[in-house]
Scaffold this active site. Structure first.
Site, PDB file in Angstrom:
ATOM      1  N   ARG A   1       0.854  -1.199   0.000  1.00 31.90           N
ATOM      2  CA  ARG A   1       0.000   0.000   0.000  1.00 31.90           C
ATOM      3  C   ARG A   1       0.882   1.239   0.000  1.00 31.90           C
ATOM      4  O   ARG A   1       1.011   1.948   0.996  1.00 31.90           O
ATOM      5  CB  ARG A   1      -0.951  -0.071   1.146  1.00 31.90           C
ATOM      6  CG  ARG A   1      -1.888  -1.222   0.862  1.00 31.90           C
ATOM      7  CD  ARG A   1      -3.113  -1.187   1.622  1.00 31.90           C
ATOM      8  NE  ARG A   1      -4.233  -1.460   0.741  1.00 31.90           N
ATOM      9  CZ  ARG A   1      -5.467  -1.561   1.161  1.00 31.90           C
ATOM     10  NH1 ARG A   1      -5.761  -1.364   2.400  1.00 31.90           N
ATOM     11  NH2 ARG A   1      -6.430  -1.828   0.310  1.00 31.90           N
TER      12      ARG A   1
ATOM     13  N   GLN B   1      -1.013   2.578  -5.968  1.00 34.91           N
ATOM     14  CA  GLN B   1      -2.446   2.836  -5.756  1.00 34.91           C
ATOM     15  C   GLN B   1      -3.314   2.412  -6.925  1.00 34.91           C
ATOM     16  O   GLN B   1      -4.385   1.843  -6.739  1.00 34.91           O
ATOM     17  CB  GLN B   1      -2.673   4.323  -5.462  1.00 34.91           C
ATOM     18  CG  GLN B   1      -2.769   4.591  -3.979  1.00 34.91           C
ATOM     19  CD  GLN B   1      -2.869   6.064  -3.642  1.00 34.91           C
ATOM     20  OE1 GLN B   1      -2.871   6.924  -4.520  1.00 34.91           O
ATOM     21  NE2 GLN B   1      -2.931   6.363  -2.367  1.00 34.91           N
TER      22      GLN B   1
ATOM     23  N   ASP C   1      -4.128  -1.434  -7.084  1.00 33.10           N
ATOM     24  CA  ASP C   1      -4.590  -2.046  -5.840  1.00 33.10           C
ATOM     25  C   ASP C   1      -6.000  -2.633  -5.983  1.00 33.10           C
ATOM     26  O   ASP C   1      -7.000  -1.918  -5.906  1.00 33.10           O
ATOM     27  CB  ASP C   1      -4.541  -0.961  -4.751  1.00 33.10           C
ATOM     28  CG  ASP C   1      -4.843  -1.492  -3.380  1.00 33.10           C
ATOM     29  OD1 ASP C   1      -5.281  -2.657  -3.271  1.00 33.10           O
ATOM     30  OD2 ASP C   1      -4.658  -0.742  -2.419  1.00 33.10           O
TER      31      ASP C   1
ATOM     32  N   SER D   1      -8.453  -2.117  -2.899  1.00 32.10           N
ATOM     33  CA  SER D   1      -9.120  -0.817  -2.849  1.00 32.10           C
ATOM     34  C   SER D   1     -10.226  -0.716  -3.884  1.00 32.10           C
ATOM     35  O   SER D   1     -11.329  -0.255  -3.587  1.00 32.10           O
ATOM     36  CB  SER D   1      -8.122   0.320  -3.098  1.00 32.10           C
ATOM     37  OG  SER D   1      -7.241   0.428  -2.031  1.00 32.10           O
TER      38      SER D   1
ATOM     39  N   TYR E   1      -2.660  -0.033   8.175  1.00 31.94           N
ATOM     40  CA  TYR E   1      -3.731  -0.927   8.618  1.00 31.94           C
ATOM     41  C   TYR E   1      -3.955  -0.794  10.122  1.00 31.94           C
ATOM     42  O   TYR E   1      -3.104  -0.288  10.847  1.00 31.94           O
ATOM     43  CB  TYR E   1      -3.364  -2.382   8.302  1.00 31.94           C
ATOM     44  CG  TYR E   1      -3.510  -2.752   6.860  1.00 31.94           C
ATOM     45  CD1 TYR E   1      -4.768  -2.864   6.276  1.00 31.94           C
ATOM     46  CD2 TYR E   1      -2.396  -3.020   6.084  1.00 31.94           C
ATOM     47  CE1 TYR E   1      -4.898  -3.231   4.953  1.00 31.94           C
ATOM     48  CE2 TYR E   1      -2.514  -3.384   4.755  1.00 31.94           C
ATOM     49  CZ  TYR E   1      -3.777  -3.500   4.196  1.00 31.94           C
ATOM     50  OH  TYR E   1      -3.900  -3.855   2.886  1.00 31.94           O
TER      51      TYR E   1
END
Ligand code: NAD
Length: 376
Positions: free
Chosen positions: A121, A126, A129, A132, A229
């Site tokens: 992450r 991004q 991902d 996500s 996280y």
């Protein structure tokens, strides 16, 4: 370079790992794409659309023959990859912890398996991902499903026959799914509140026009661990959180829970006794159902009536929006492969020392090499 796109065989799967747009983009890199016949049917992409985008459409054996890259949503069983070329990249959500035998089989077949859900992450990754992109859609769908099961309206309505009060929505866990759930509930006109263990989410909640509900005055709380996280919280915190939830939840109409802790069962946020304090007709959507659930008594994929409250054990909600979830997943795969594409060699080159490659490469040279698997 030939790229194979598989038809998914997992029960309940609706998505496909390519769309016409990514087929064209791969072609622009000099690759040719072969799509298994019928693979896009449930995502509303007929074979003809893939053919029009320049893909070859064929059966599994035709598609795999000579392919250097194999794209999938779920990792296929080893038997489904007969005819795959040794050295080919297998790219998708391979679920390595729960499917260790399949990973061993990929290594044995000489495949280089890349588990997209282990994408680090970091900012650079991004756009690659899949967690996500799929969570975002799932957060939206959780609110829509909750609204559909709620016997009242979401927005305030002032009518000649009287006023309809706005629904009160409480979102527990404000990661990617939770943020989208807040935004969606706000768009529908609900009064929204939200909570998380990571204090960084307070501002995000407020910026979406929702009210943050946070445990205060408990020493040393900061539930943020590696990679942004959550971490497991202290007993003191859990007790304070339970009290806060008890007082808040009784006044809510819809609760969406999304709380997850990587590598651990989902934290228990709502007990059966707390559920019983909610108004009859309220709806709870437990998005952590697949990880054991945030709500006592949740069963993944099932809906139950408890104390007059509808409890939905939401499972893999992205599958119920197959056109959009396929498109975002397919773009995640393209963004990853194109970032490493070597134009001269006409294929992706994955350096051993790259953080992304190290994060997701499970097998190489006939062996399982990922430290999370070899250390186990
Ligand atoms: P997740 O799905 O792992 O968890 C959902 C949410 O539940 C998290 O916000 C977590 O803090 C919360 N939670 C855990 N235990 C809880 C508890 N007991 N009570 C209340 N809430 C609890 O989270 P996610 O959606 O994967 O996002 C995690 C973080 O990673 C976020 O900060 C997100 O912005 C970040 N992220 C970064 C990138 C990137 O930079 N490439 C990509 C995606 C997400």
């Amino acid at each position: 370079m030939k790229i194979a796109v598989l038809k998914e065989s997992a029960a309940g799967e609706t998505r496909i790992a390519a769309i016409a747009e990514t087929v064209k983009k791969f072609a622009a890199l000099g690759a040719e794409v072969a799509v298994e016949s019928g693979a896009g049917a449930q995502a509303s992409i007929p074979d003809a659309d893939f053919a029009a985008a320049g893909a070859k459409v064929g059966n599994r054996a035709e598609v795999l023959k000579g392919a250097g890259i194999i794209l999938c949503i779920n990792g296929p069983e080893a038997g489904e990859l007969k005819g795959a070329e040794s050295g080919a990249l297998l790219v998708g959500a391979l679920d390595p912890m729960r499917r260790r035998e399949a990973v061993d089989a990929y290594a044995k077949a000489g495949l280089e398996a890349l588990a997209m859900e282990w994408m680090p992450r970091i900012t650079r990754a991004q756009s690659m991902d899949i967690l996500s992109s799929q969570s975002n859609l799932a957060g939206y769908k959780a609110v829509i499903d909750g609204a559909a099961r709620y016997g009242r309206a979401f927005p305030m309505m002032m009518t000649a026959a009287g006023t309809v009060s706005p629904a009160k929505v409480f979102v527990m866990g404000v990661g990617v799914a939770g943020l989208q759930a807040i935004a969606t509930a706000r768009r529908l006109g609900a009064q929204v509140s939200a909570t998380d263990v990571r204090s960084a989410t307070r501002e995000q909640i407020q910026s979406l026009g929702a009210k943050p509900i946070f445990v205060e005055n408990v020493a040393g709380i900061e539930g943020e661990g590696a990679g942004g996280y959550a971490t497991e919280m202290s007993e003191e915190y859990q007790k304070a959180q339970a009290e806060l939830v008890s007082s808040h939840i009784a006044k809510q109409d819809i609760v969406i829970t999304t709380a997850l802790i990587p590598g651990r069962p989902a934290p228990r946020l709502i007990s059966d006794a707390q559920l019983a304090t909610m108004r009859p007709g309220s709806v709870v959507v437990d998005m952590a159902a697949d990880a054991g659930g945030n709500v006592e008594g949740t069963v993944a994929g099932e809906e139950a009536a408890k104390h007059g409250v509808t409890l939905i054990g939401a499972s893999n909600l992205a599958r119920s929006l197959p056109a959009d979830s396929s498109a975002l997943f397919a773009r995640n795969l393209f963004n990853f492969l194109s970032a490493f594409w070597d134009k001269e060699q006409g294929r992706p080159v994955l350096p051993d020392d790259d953080e992304i490659v190290r994060g997701i490469r499970l097998t190489q040279g006939g062996k399982v090499i990922h430290e999370r698997l070899t250390a186990a």
